[in-house]
Design a protein around this motif. Structure first.
Motif, mmCIF file in Angstrom:
data_model
loop_
_atom_site.group_PDB
_atom_site.id
_atom_site.type_symbol
_atom_site.label_atom_id
_atom_site.label_comp_id
_atom_site.label_asym_id
_atom_site.label_seq_id
_atom_site.Cartn_x
_atom_site.Cartn_y
_atom_site.Cartn_z
ATOM 1 N N GLU A 141 0.832 -1.195 0.000
ATOM 2 C CA GLU A 141 0.000 0.000 0.000
ATOM 3 C C GLU A 141 0.874 1.255 0.000
ATOM 4 O OE1 GLU A 141 -2.721 0.010 3.307
ATOM 5 O OE2 GLU A 141 -3.766 1.802 2.613
ATOM 6 N N ALA A 142 0.571 2.293 -0.759
ATOM 7 C CA ALA A 142 -0.533 2.348 -1.685
ATOM 8 C C ALA A 142 -0.094 2.113 -3.137
ATOM 9 C CB ALA A 142 -1.197 3.717 -1.595
ATOM 10 N N ARG A 143 1.072 2.628 -3.497
ATOM 11 C CA ARG A 143 1.419 2.588 -4.923
ATOM 12 C C ARG A 143 1.669 1.184 -5.418
ATOM 13 N NH1 ARG A 143 5.897 7.170 -4.663
ATOM 14 N NH2 ARG A 143 5.272 7.673 -2.553
ATOM 15 N N ARG A 152 -0.869 -4.137 3.802
ATOM 16 C CA ARG A 152 -1.546 -2.916 4.215
ATOM 17 C C ARG A 152 -0.727 -2.102 5.195
ATOM 18 N NH1 ARG A 152 -7.113 -2.637 3.151
ATOM 19 N NH2 ARG A 152 -6.462 -0.458 3.219
ATOM 20 N N LYS A 153 -0.940 -0.796 5.178
ATOM 21 C CA LYS A 153 -0.443 0.044 6.256
ATOM 22 C C LYS A 153 -1.235 -0.335 7.510
ATOM 23 C CE LYS A 153 2.422 2.520 3.620
ATOM 24 N NZ LYS A 153 2.170 3.773 2.935
ATOM 25 N N ALA A 154 -0.637 -0.166 8.678
ATOM 26 C CA ALA A 154 -1.221 -0.661 9.928
ATOM 27 C C ALA A 154 -2.616 -0.108 10.193
ATOM 28 C CB ALA A 154 -0.304 -0.321 11.090
ATOM 29 N N THR A 188 11.504 1.552 8.814
ATOM 30 C CA THR A 188 11.913 2.948 8.681
ATOM 31 C C THR A 188 11.801 3.368 7.226
ATOM 32 O OG1 THR A 188 13.471 2.549 10.453
ATOM 33 C CG2 THR A 188 13.776 4.560 9.187
ATOM 34 N N LEU A 189 11.280 4.544 6.990
ATOM 35 C CA LEU A 189 11.131 5.083 5.639
ATOM 36 C C LEU A 189 12.187 6.143 5.372
ATOM 37 C CD1 LEU A 189 7.395 5.943 4.933
ATOM 38 C CD2 LEU A 189 8.893 4.547 3.533
ATOM 39 N N GLU A 190 12.318 6.528 4.106
ATOM 40 C CA GLU A 190 13.200 7.641 3.738
ATOM 41 C C GLU A 190 12.800 8.881 4.536
ATOM 42 O OE1 GLU A 190 13.147 8.277 -0.457
ATOM 43 O OE2 GLU A 190 14.633 9.890 -0.394
ATOM 44 N N TYR A 191 11.510 9.044 4.768
ATOM 45 C CA TYR A 191 11.015 10.140 5.602
ATOM 46 C C TYR A 191 9.967 9.584 6.556
ATOM 47 C CZ TYR A 191 8.670 10.118 1.007
ATOM 48 O OH TYR A 191 8.106 9.745 -0.189
ATOM 49 N N GLY A 192 10.389 9.266 7.799
ATOM 50 C CA GLY A 192 9.456 8.778 8.816
ATOM 51 C C GLY A 192 9.545 7.279 9.055
ATOM 52 N N ASP A 232 6.685 -3.241 -5.906
ATOM 53 C CA ASP A 232 6.425 -1.867 -5.455
ATOM 54 C C ASP A 232 6.866 -0.923 -6.574
ATOM 55 O OD1 ASP A 232 5.514 0.159 -3.824
ATOM 56 O OD2 ASP A 232 7.025 -0.120 -2.267
ATOM 57 N N ASP A 233 6.609 0.354 -6.392
ATOM 58 C CA ASP A 233 6.971 1.299 -7.459
ATOM 59 C C ASP A 233 8.454 1.651 -7.404
ATOM 60 O OD1 ASP A 233 6.586 2.795 -5.105
ATOM 61 O OD2 ASP A 233 5.910 4.580 -6.190
ATOM 62 N N ILE A 234 8.937 2.014 -6.206
ATOM 63 C CA ILE A 234 10.296 2.560 -6.093
ATOM 64 C C ILE A 234 11.067 1.888 -4.976
ATOM 65 C CG2 ILE A 234 11.570 4.660 -5.442
ATOM 66 C CD1 ILE A 234 9.424 6.232 -7.019
ATOM 67 N N LEU A 235 12.323 1.563 -5.269
ATOM 68 C CA LEU A 235 13.276 1.101 -4.255
ATOM 69 C C LEU A 235 14.162 2.286 -3.903
ATOM 70 C CD1 LEU A 235 14.887 -1.045 -2.632
ATOM 71 C CD2 LEU A 235 16.062 -1.623 -4.761
ATOM 72 N N ALA A 236 14.006 2.811 -2.680
ATOM 73 C CA ALA A 236 14.831 3.939 -2.226
ATOM 74 C C ALA A 236 15.791 3.413 -1.156
ATOM 75 C CB ALA A 236 13.953 5.071 -1.739
ATOM 76 N N THR A 237 15.452 3.542 0.132
ATOM 77 C CA THR A 237 16.310 2.959 1.172
ATOM 78 C C THR A 237 16.149 1.444 1.251
ATOM 79 O OG1 THR A 237 14.653 3.086 2.928
ATOM 80 C CG2 THR A 237 16.027 5.036 2.601
ATOM 81 N N GLY A 238 15.039 0.937 0.720
ATOM 82 C CA GLY A 238 14.758 -0.490 0.791
ATOM 83 C C GLY A 238 13.990 -0.890 2.043
HETATM 84 C C1 PRP Z 1 7.113 5.111 -1.070
HETATM 85 C C2 PRP Z 1 7.237 4.264 -2.316
HETATM 86 C C3 PRP Z 1 7.823 2.982 -1.793
HETATM 87 C C4 PRP Z 1 8.717 3.462 -0.660
HETATM 88 C C5 PRP Z 1 10.161 3.478 -1.074
HETATM 89 O O1 PRP Z 1 5.949 4.731 -0.382
HETATM 90 O O2 PRP Z 1 5.944 4.038 -2.898
HETATM 91 O O3 PRP Z 1 6.808 2.140 -1.265
HETATM 92 O O4 PRP Z 1 8.285 4.800 -0.338
HETATM 93 O O5 PRP Z 1 10.993 3.932 -0.032
HETATM 94 P P1 PRP Z 1 11.996 3.034 0.787
HETATM 95 O O6 PRP Z 1 12.726 2.127 -0.191
HETATM 96 O O7 PRP Z 1 12.910 4.036 1.406
HETATM 97 O O8 PRP Z 1 11.216 2.251 1.787
HETATM 98 P P2 PRP Z 1 5.245 5.583 0.761
HETATM 99 O O9 PRP Z 1 5.297 4.806 2.026
HETATM 100 O O10 PRP Z 1 5.816 6.960 0.768
HETATM 101 O O11 PRP Z 1 3.722 5.742 0.399
HETATM 102 P P3 PRP Z 1 2.641 5.304 -0.689
HETATM 103 O O12 PRP Z 1 3.093 4.151 -1.507
HETATM 104 O O13 PRP Z 1 1.472 4.961 0.156
HETATM 105 O O14 PRP Z 1 2.423 6.530 -1.538
#
Ligand code: PRP
Ligand code: MG
Length: 175
Positions: free
Chosen positions: A60-62, A82-84, A97-101, A121-127
């Protein structure tokens, strides 16, 4: 890359300093809105794993948008991660832990034992999100067969965090 994929890559837009200063937000919604691009990208996401998975897990969500599309192409079901706080009786729950929060994800207990799971998922940032999702799949009794994303951002250590069998259609520098 095919012409369709090259065009799809150009449809991922960059938004500096969103959602906070120093972060460059990548917006995939123009890509999702284009049927040719959505088809080309989701096809490229699952091809390396075709025939090797029973269900697609999307975060969730993207990740939901991609999981549903890939499952439909591959003829499998979907597992929503799902998110909690959204499930009455989660079978597993992980904080990450997220890139922000930070956040917590949960999943329902719908996997048959040993189900082969492709995590998307859509994007791999910090993982952080994908590593937590992988852990969740294992706790649910699934067999993780791969992890696939549209875009991998270099420079945050995401690939190291997420481990082997990660496929990304596109890679981009962090900034
Ligand atoms: C974003 C993105 C990935 C994640 C990538 O989701 O869609 O799921 O961050 O970042 P990471 O590799 O650092 O974990 P986000 O939780 O911001 O929200 P969304 O998908 O609900 O928009
Ligand atoms: Mg997300």
């Amino acid at each position: 890359l095919s012409d369709d994929l090259t065009r799809a890559e150009s449809q991922i837009t960059r938004h500096p300093d969103y959602p906070e200063p120093g972060v460059v937000f990548r917006d995939i919604t123009p890509l999702l809105a284009d049927g040719t691009s959505l088809r080309a990208v989701t096809d490229a996401m699952y091809r390396p794993f075709a025939g090797g998975f029973d269900i697609v897990a999307g975060v969730e969500a993207r990740g939901f948008l991609l999981a549903g599309t890939i499952a439909s192409l591959a003829g499998t079901g979907v597992l929503p991660i799902r998110k909690a706080g959204k499930l009455p009786d989660p079978a597993a729950s992980i904080e990450y832990t997220l890139e922000y929060g930070s956040a917590r994800i949960e999943a329902p207990g719908v996997l048959f034992p040993g189900a082969r799971v492709l995590v998307v998922d859509d994007i791999l940032a910090t993982g952080g999100t994908l590593a937590a999702s992988q852990q969740l799949v294992r706790e649910l009794g699934g067999e993780l067969v791969g992890t696939t994303v549209i875009l991998e951002l270099d420079g945050l250590g995401g690939r190291e965090t997420v481990g082997d069998h990660v496929h990304s259609v596109f890679t981009a520098a962090l900034s």
